[in-house]
Design an enzyme around this catalytic site. Structure first.
Site, short mmCIF file in Angstrom:
data_model
loop_
_atom_site.label_atom_id
_atom_site.label_comp_id
_atom_site.label_asym_id
_atom_site.label_seq_id
_atom_site.Cartn_x
_atom_site.Cartn_y
_atom_site.Cartn_z
N GLN A 94 -15.70 27.60 9.39
CA GLN A 94 -16.29 28.88 8.98
C GLN A 94 -16.03 29.95 10.05
OE1 GLN A 94 -17.65 25.83 8.54
NE2 GLN A 94 -19.18 25.81 6.92
N HIS A 139 -9.28 16.93 6.32
CA HIS A 139 -9.85 16.05 7.34
C HIS A 139 -8.83 15.07 7.90
CE1 HIS A 139 -13.72 17.59 6.16
NE2 HIS A 139 -13.56 17.16 4.91
N ASN A 167 -10.87 21.98 4.15
CA ASN A 167 -10.85 21.33 5.46
C ASN A 167 -10.09 20.03 5.29
OD1 ASN A 167 -11.35 20.43 8.01
ND2 ASN A 167 -13.59 20.63 7.90
N ARG A 193 -11.73 17.55 17.85
CA ARG A 193 -11.20 17.05 16.58
C ARG A 193 -9.95 17.84 16.19
NH1 ARG A 193 -14.93 19.58 11.58
NH2 ARG A 193 -14.53 21.73 12.16
N LYS A 201 0.86 -1.19 0.00
CA LYS A 201 0.00 0.00 0.00
C LYS A 201 0.89 1.23 0.00
CE LYS A 201 -4.29 -0.22 0.86
NZ LYS A 201 -5.16 -0.90 -0.10
N PHE A 234 -17.24 20.17 16.11
CA PHE A 234 -18.22 20.37 15.04
C PHE A 234 -19.45 19.53 15.36
CE2 PHE A 234 -20.04 19.71 10.72
CZ PHE A 234 -20.28 21.04 10.42
N THR A 262 -2.70 -5.80 0.71
CA THR A 262 -2.16 -4.44 0.86
C THR A 262 -2.94 -3.71 1.94
OG1 THR A 262 -3.56 -3.41 -0.83
CG2 THR A 262 -1.48 -4.37 -1.58
O1 URC Z 1 -15.83 23.07 10.14
C1 URC Z 1 -16.62 22.40 9.44
N1 URC Z 1 -17.55 23.03 8.70
C2 URC Z 1 -18.45 22.35 7.92
O2 URC Z 1 -19.32 22.97 7.26
C3 URC Z 1 -18.36 20.96 7.91
N2 URC Z 1 -19.05 19.99 7.27
C4 URC Z 1 -18.51 18.81 7.62
O3 URC Z 1 -18.89 17.69 7.21
N3 URC Z 1 -17.49 18.98 8.50
C5 URC Z 1 -17.37 20.33 8.69
N4 URC Z 1 -16.51 21.06 9.44
#
Ligand code: URC
Length: 298
Positions: free
Chosen positions: A222, A250, A248, A174, A12, A157, A57
């Site tokens: 935001q 993730h 974002n 998070r 992988k 969030f 993998t």
């Molecule tokens: O800070 C975030 N804003 C979002 O609008 C959003 N949407 C999401 O799925 N995760 C997040 N995180």
């Protein structure tokens, strides 16, 4: 035409693993991109399709994440040695393991808030500017791209709209990471006006952006975006408008339960796509928005 199998290897590639070590309010991060490549007695899978010698993998990926928890990541070399030894010694058909690792370096964001969990990725961002002159007035829009930042805590969030397609679990602690792309418009527009100190202005904007990112306890990206923009407008009188495009980035907690390991907010999968994309303009009250909506080509 008779054929024979030549050199072959598999594994992988590009397992993005982020390990956060929490020493009270002081956090440390290791951010690696780990590629596993195994070779050995793999003729049969190529000739007949028998998988009897094939460690999936997918398993090599899981091993990377499990080892980040079990053995920690002291250094890329130490981590790679552990992995390579494991594959070769635990799997009879595997003769050679090649582990390639890229490490992304982070440094702390200096700020006056509490905690030490805010980081900026090392390596210079790209500074940008666009000058437009029609013979009468000037428009100067400056900016930056590829400034990568992370808060390893102080981000939540929750409380969002849920419809029948919503599966996202609410998050109360998070990782928040983004690669900042920003443009800001100066209110200097004619030769009669005194010019801003462009160099000093850039340094101030960058500092305000980083500090607002670090010091905002975030309920959404935001909200963090707005705080970053407001900090710039408040402290730089020469700027009337800021626009951000914030992916974002993730970081998903890896489920280590199947391996009997508890992931106590330590080991993350840093996904590169898809990503949330949060974009907005922050304006000085009374000023007009002039920066185009799609800033990424600017
Ligand atoms: O800070 C975030 N804003 C979002 O609008 C959003 N949407 C999401 O799925 N995760 C997040 N995180």
């Amino acid at each position: 035409m008779p054929t024979i199998l030549g050199q072959n290897q598999y594994g992988k590639a590009e397992n993005r693993v982020v390990k956060i070590t929490r020493d009270g309010a002081t956090h440390h991060i290791k951010d690696l991109n780990v590629s596993v490549s195994l070779s050995g007695d793999m003729d049969e899978v190529h000739y007949s399709g028998s998988n009897a010698n094939v460690l999936p993998t997918d398993t090599t990926k899981n091993t990377v994440y499990a080892f980040a928890k079990e053995h920690g990541i002291e250094s890329a070399e130490q981590f790679g040695i552990h992995l390579a030894r494991h594959f070769v010694t635990s799997q009879e058909p595997i003769g050679t393991a090649r582990i390639r690792i890229e490490e992304y370096a982070w440094e702390r964001i200096e700020h006056s808030g509490k905690g030490a969990h805010s980081f900026v990725r090392k390596g210079q961002e790209t500074r940008l500017t666009q000058i437009t002159y029609d013979g009468e007035s000037w428009e100067v829009v400056s900016g930056l791209k590829d400034l990568v930042v992370m808060n390893s805590t102080d981000s939540e969030f929750w409380g969002y709209v849920k419809d029948k397609y919503t599966t996202l679990p609410e998050a109360y602690d998070r990782v928040l990471a983004t690669q900042v792309s920003a443009r800001w418009r100066f209110n200097w527009s004619d030769d009669a006006q005194e010019m801003p100190d462009w160099e000093q202005s850039y340094e101030q904007v960058k500092k305000d952006m980083l500090q607002a990112f670090a010091e905002t306890y975030s309920l959404s990206l935001q909200q963090t975006l707005y705080q970053m923009g407001a900090r710039i407008i408040d402290s730089s009188g020469e700027i009337d408008e800021v626009r951000f495009s914030l992916p974002n980035k993730h970081h998903f907690l890896v489920d280590l339960e199947p391996f009997g390991l508890k992931n106590d907010n330590e080991v993350y999968f840093a996904a590169d796509r898809p990503y949330g994309l949060i974009e907005a303009t922050v304006l000085r009250d009374g000023c007009e928005a002039k920066i185009p909506v799609d800033v990424t080509n600017l």
